[in-house]
Write a protein that holds these residues in place. Structure first.
Motif, short mmCIF file in Angstrom:
data_model
loop_
_atom_site.label_atom_id
_atom_site.label_comp_id
_atom_site.label_asym_id
_atom_site.label_seq_id
_atom_site.Cartn_x
_atom_site.Cartn_y
_atom_site.Cartn_z
N SER A 156 -3.94 -3.64 -5.99
CA SER A 156 -3.89 -2.22 -5.60
C SER A 156 -2.59 -1.55 -6.05
CB SER A 156 -4.07 -2.07 -4.09
OG SER A 156 -3.02 -2.70 -3.41
N VAL A 172 -1.67 1.25 0.07
CA VAL A 172 -2.61 0.15 0.32
C VAL A 172 -1.94 -1.19 0.06
CG1 VAL A 172 -4.76 -0.91 -0.50
CG2 VAL A 172 -4.67 1.55 -0.06
N THR A 213 0.27 -2.04 2.96
CA THR A 213 -0.56 -2.44 4.10
C THR A 213 -1.08 -3.86 3.92
OG1 THR A 213 -1.22 -0.14 4.41
CG2 THR A 213 -2.57 -1.82 5.47
#
Length: 109
Positions: free
Chosen positions: A56, A76, A79
């Motif tokens: 990502s 992302v 995360t």
């Protein structure tokens, strides 16, 4: 990082890491150094979350996506890195509980 570095990291992770993670999820048990360690599938989940973070982060930059898409990809990735960290802690905790005689080392003096 530049595009060449992103390509090398993404290609290496795809060729080496992804097949091993998929094999563990499909039931293969890798020869771990300690057999009484935590679940191999939990360890594979840690690696899969890390791989997802790499993908990502690198993929939007490689395809030349818009700035907003790159920012979302970076968010992302952060995360997924936090998820990988949390799963790594869970793996460490379960492997410590399964080792007999290490309770004193875990609790302290």
């Amino acid at each position: 990082m530049n595009s060449a570095t992103h390509c090398v990291v993404l290609g290496t992770a795809t060729v080496i890491v992804l097949p091993l993670v998929l094999a563990v999820f499909l039931g293969w048990t890798p020869p771990l150094p300690r057999r009484d360690s935590g679940s191999p599938r939990l360890l594979a989940a840690v690696v899969a979350a890390g791989y997802g973070a790499v993908v990502s982060e690198a993929l939007p930059r490689l395809v030349g996506a818009a700035r907003d898409v790159v920012v979302v990809g970076s968010c992302v990735a952060v995360t997924l890195a936090v998820v990988a960290f949390a799963l790594g802690i869970a793996y460490d905790r379960t492997s410590q509980r399964s080792r007999p005689g290490d309770e004193a080392a875990v609790r302290g003096p």
